[in-house]
Each structure stands twice: as C-alpha cells, then as structure tokens.
Design a protein around this motif. Sequence first.
Motif, PDB file in Angstrom:
ATOM      1  N   TYR A  65       0.835  -1.205   0.000  1.00  0.00           N
ATOM      2  CA  TYR A  65       0.000   0.000   0.000  1.00  0.00           C
ATOM      3  C   TYR A  65       0.866   1.249   0.000  1.00  0.00           C
ATOM      4  N   GLU A 207      -4.880  19.656   6.934  1.00  0.00           N
ATOM      5  CA  GLU A 207      -6.184  20.321   6.995  1.00  0.00           C
ATOM      6  C   GLU A 207      -6.595  20.530   8.457  1.00  0.00           C
TER       7      GLU A 207
ATOM      8  N   TYR B  18     -11.781   5.008  13.449  1.00  0.00           N
ATOM      9  CA  TYR B  18     -11.438   5.708  12.206  1.00  0.00           C
ATOM     10  C   TYR B  18     -12.406   5.322  11.084  1.00  0.00           C
ATOM     11  N   ASP B  69      -5.579  12.302  18.625  1.00  0.00           N
ATOM     12  CA  ASP B  69      -5.942  12.434  17.211  1.00  0.00           C
ATOM     13  C   ASP B  69      -7.445  12.237  17.020  1.00  0.00           C
ATOM     14  N   LEU B  73     -10.089  14.913  15.630  1.00  0.00           N
ATOM     15  CA  LEU B  73     -10.790  14.601  14.380  1.00  0.00           C
ATOM     16  C   LEU B  73     -12.299  14.546  14.575  1.00  0.00           C
ATOM     17  N   TYR B  76     -13.576  17.974  14.571  1.00  0.00           N
ATOM     18  CA  TYR B  76     -13.456  18.577  13.236  1.00  0.00           C
ATOM     19  C   TYR B  76     -14.419  17.942  12.227  1.00  0.00           C
ATOM     20  N   PHE B 200      -7.660   2.971  -0.808  1.00  0.00           N
ATOM     21  CA  PHE B 200      -7.211   3.993   0.146  1.00  0.00           C
ATOM     22  C   PHE B 200      -7.433   3.457   1.554  1.00  0.00           C
ATOM     23  N   PHE B 201      -6.408   3.546   2.360  1.00  0.00           N
ATOM     24  CA  PHE B 201      -6.542   3.114   3.744  1.00  0.00           C
ATOM     25  C   PHE B 201      -6.761   4.333   4.642  1.00  0.00           C
ATOM     26  N   ASP B 204      -7.996   9.555   6.121  1.00  0.00           N
ATOM     27  CA  ASP B 204      -7.233  10.769   5.880  1.00  0.00           C
ATOM     28  C   ASP B 204      -6.740  10.875   4.436  1.00  0.00           C
ATOM     29  N   ARG B 205      -7.504  10.285   3.527  1.00  0.00           N
ATOM     30  CA  ARG B 205      -7.114  10.365   2.124  1.00  0.00           C
ATOM     31  C   ARG B 205      -8.257  10.882   1.251  1.00  0.00           C
ATOM     32  N   GLU B 207      -9.095  13.899   0.349  1.00  0.00           N
ATOM     33  CA  GLU B 207      -8.693  14.927  -0.612  1.00  0.00           C
ATOM     34  C   GLU B 207      -8.047  14.271  -1.844  1.00  0.00           C
ATOM     35  N   LEU B 208      -7.198  13.286  -1.561  1.00  0.00           N
ATOM     36  CA  LEU B 208      -6.531  12.547  -2.635  1.00  0.00           C
ATOM     37  C   LEU B 208      -7.541  11.696  -3.419  1.00  0.00           C
ATOM     38  N   TRP B 217     -12.958  17.980  -2.933  1.00  0.00           N
ATOM     39  CA  TRP B 217     -13.044  17.822  -1.479  1.00  0.00           C
ATOM     40  C   TRP B 217     -13.213  19.205  -0.861  1.00  0.00           C
ATOM     41  N   GLY B 219     -13.786  19.530   2.596  1.00  0.00           N
ATOM     42  CA  GLY B 219     -13.768  19.312   4.041  1.00  0.00           C
ATOM     43  C   GLY B 219     -14.751  18.243   4.466  1.00  0.00           C
ATOM     44  N   PRO B 220     -14.643  17.813   5.732  1.00  0.00           N
ATOM     45  CA  PRO B 220     -15.458  16.682   6.193  1.00  0.00           C
ATOM     46  C   PRO B 220     -16.953  16.978   6.307  1.00  0.00           C
TER      47      PRO B 220
END
Lengths: 229, 229
Positions: A65, A207, B18, B69, B73, B76, B200-201, B204-205, B207-208, B217, B219-220
């Motif tokens: 990954y 962000e 998460y 974290d 998060l 946010y 994607f793991f 936090d991805r 935006e990518l 993107w 924002g959340p």
Amino acid sequence: MSSSKKLVELFYDVVSPYSWLAFEVLCRYRNVWNIDLKLRPAFLGGIMQGSGNKPPAMVPNKGMYMTTDLTRLAQYFSVPLVQPADPFEAMFKKGSLAAMRFVMAVAEKEKDGDVKVEKVSRELWRRIWSVDQDITQPASLSEAGLKAGLSSSEIEELLAMAKSQPIKDKLKSVTQEALDRGAFGFPMTVCHVNGKAEMFFGSDRFELMAHCIGEKWVGPQPYKPTAKM
Amino acid sequence: MSSSKKLVELFYDVVSPYSWLAFEVLCRYRNVWNIDLKLRPAFLGGIMQGSGNKPPAMVPNKGMYMTTDLTRLAQYFSVPLVQPADPFEAMFKKGSLAAMRFVMAVAEKEKDGDVKVEKVSRELWRRIWSVDQDITQPASLSEAGLKAGLSSSEIEELLAMAKSQPIKDKLKSVTQEALDRGAFGFPMTVCHVNGKAEMFFGSDRFELMAHCIGEKWVGPQPYKPTAKM
C-alpha cells in the motif's frame, strides 16, 4: 519576526519519504500561513527503537500500500519522489545516521535561520528518494552540500563536525526530545497554539493542523512553486 | 442509478473508530459526489490476523497519539466519537464478531440498497464509540436495531440469521476479499476509476480520493448534516 507568528516545529529524517512530503508542504506554507517554521532534523532509527515501533513495510499488505500511496501522493503533492530500487537496503541496511549528523552539523553552524538546513535536507532527499543515490558516504554528503550551494571548505568543516561528539550528542538529544513529545515515527509536526503543543504525526493532517492554528488549507500546492525542485 | 456514477466501496467494522469517521464522511459525500457508495461490512479481527498487522495501541506513544488524534478529528468531522472507558476491553476482549455478523445479516436481508445497513452500523458505532455500551449481547444488538428503526420481529429474524452458517461464511468471505485487495486495517475504501480499483486506507485520504475520482473535497462537512446524529 513578529511575535504573533505561531511556532511550528517539523521533526524529520531524510530516510522518511512521508517526511519529505510534509517538509515541502510546510516550506510552501511558511510563506502562506502566519507561522515560524522550525526545522528539527532528528534520527528516525532512534525513534523506532525508542518507541518500540516497527517499520510499516514489515506487514506485506502495508508495504504494498505504501508504494501505491507514495506514488499517488508524490504526484498530487508535486514532489519528485521515486522509490529506490531496493528500499529495504536504502532505508534499513544503509540508513541515515551519517546523513542526519551532517544535517545536524549544518543546523548547528547556521545559528540563525535554516536556509541551508532546508537546502541540504532537500538535496539528501532527492538523492535517496528521487534518484536512488547513496547518502552514507562522505563523497555523497559533499555532493549534496555542493548542490545545496555550500562551498567546499564549508563542507569539509561540516563533515568533520558531523563526526564530533557534540553533534552526535545533539542528534541524540533532539531525537530524545521527539520521543518525549510522543513520537513513534516521522514526520512529527508540533504546533504551538495558545501555550499548548499540538502534535501531528504524518503528512496527512494539514487540513486539521490548519484548523487548529486558525489558518486555511488550500491543498498541498498553495501556489505553484517557482523554486526549481 | 446512472451508470456514470463511480463505484466506491467502504470496507469497515464498527469496532474501528477511524472507520466511523470515514463512514460518516462518505455517507455525506454520496449526496455530493457522483458516486455509488457501497457499504461493505467485514471483520477487522480477521484482517489483523490475516495481514499480520498489530493494533496501533501496542506501541504506547502511538496509543496516546491515537487518543488525541481521535478527539481532534471527531470535533473537526462533527462525529460524536468518545473513547470508551476501557478501549482495550471494548475493542479486543469483547470485540465485534457478533455485531458484524448482525450487520451482515442486515445487509443480506436488505438486497437492494443499504439504508438499513447504514442506520444499524451507525447505532452500533454510537454504542461502542460514543456512549460506551456493549455490542456483543443479543439484547444490545436488539436495542441498536430498534433505534435504527427495525421492527422487533425483523430483529428476531436477523439475530437468528446472524448465528447461521451462511452469514458466518459471508462475513468471512467479504473479510477475505478485503485482504485480497490489500487490506491491513480498516477503514479501506476502494474507488473504481476507469476500470481500475484504487485502494485507500484510513480516514485521511479523502482529498486525494476526490482528486482520483475527479471530484472536489471541501472538508469533512460538505453541508451541515440535517440528520440527527
């Protein structure tokens, strides 16, 4: 420097590709956000040992990954990151102790500011994480130094300093400081906000970081960098 | 459903905080991005065992960071995530096998769409990751089901299904599918773009991910959620 600027410290090691992403992003944002960015070169090997953490690639699926993730992020962040042919050899067998002692010598000599630390670090990353070149030998460090704009005599002095006990001790103490602040890997960014230190791990919390320091995140390229990468 | 919609699959387990963040964000963006979100309940315990990964909190500094974290998060992302009093007990001793079999039963019964899977999953997350309640006992699953709007008879049927071999096997096979696609933890999001599956793991991805699927993107919280959380 205005006292209203928020101090943001970036702990990093040039052996870490995610640190390169964070480094470039923060170097770009130091001109956008009202921050005083402080580069804190340290030794990732000491962080892994001291925290009891294991490199992600020890889990095969995680290693695979990471390769995909880095490729995608490098493109999106516009950082010319290319995985070395043998990442295990480059990262773990050869490692970054000599390189980070060299960077620490640059930091110690450059008392005010970190223009040279920034340039030398970038050249070292470019070697290991872009063009697959050695960063362990004195000749390699010299080349990086020359590309970063240092003079031959300056480099000679820095190479000698890098082998001295005070620089070895300084690298140890900054690494220990990072551990004490909760590091378990790099990059680690510490934002000082209203007397409180907020720690962020990795290159995927910008962000949230912006939100915490009262700034705005507009992606990894707040402007098209004019500096040649 | 328009065929131009890109398929986005979210593999998750309600034991993973998460995953809750990723789940809420993707449930919000399913109304913003041109995607067809497919919820893929699976079993995180099987992923950790199958990939040879270790829970992050096994490294003390990582465990401490995770707490900070998640708190930052959650605020946010506007997800009412609160760490249980004894996360180790909740996550590892009690675990989520019964809960995820129940969610899988809901998914199997709800052939077209995943309105109920979404609601039941959210109620289970709320129990373990917001109000520190059990998710292992039938009575706990019943309560979550009732809050999610299921009828008592429906829940009774689902509880029986959850103990059946076909549901056990289905949970195993989806977990194996996630492993085969490279999972080493949850959440794992798989975006199908131009015939290619991009994995994607983590949470936090986004935006990518947006960049990869040709979306934006913002924002959340792309809008203030009107649904009561």
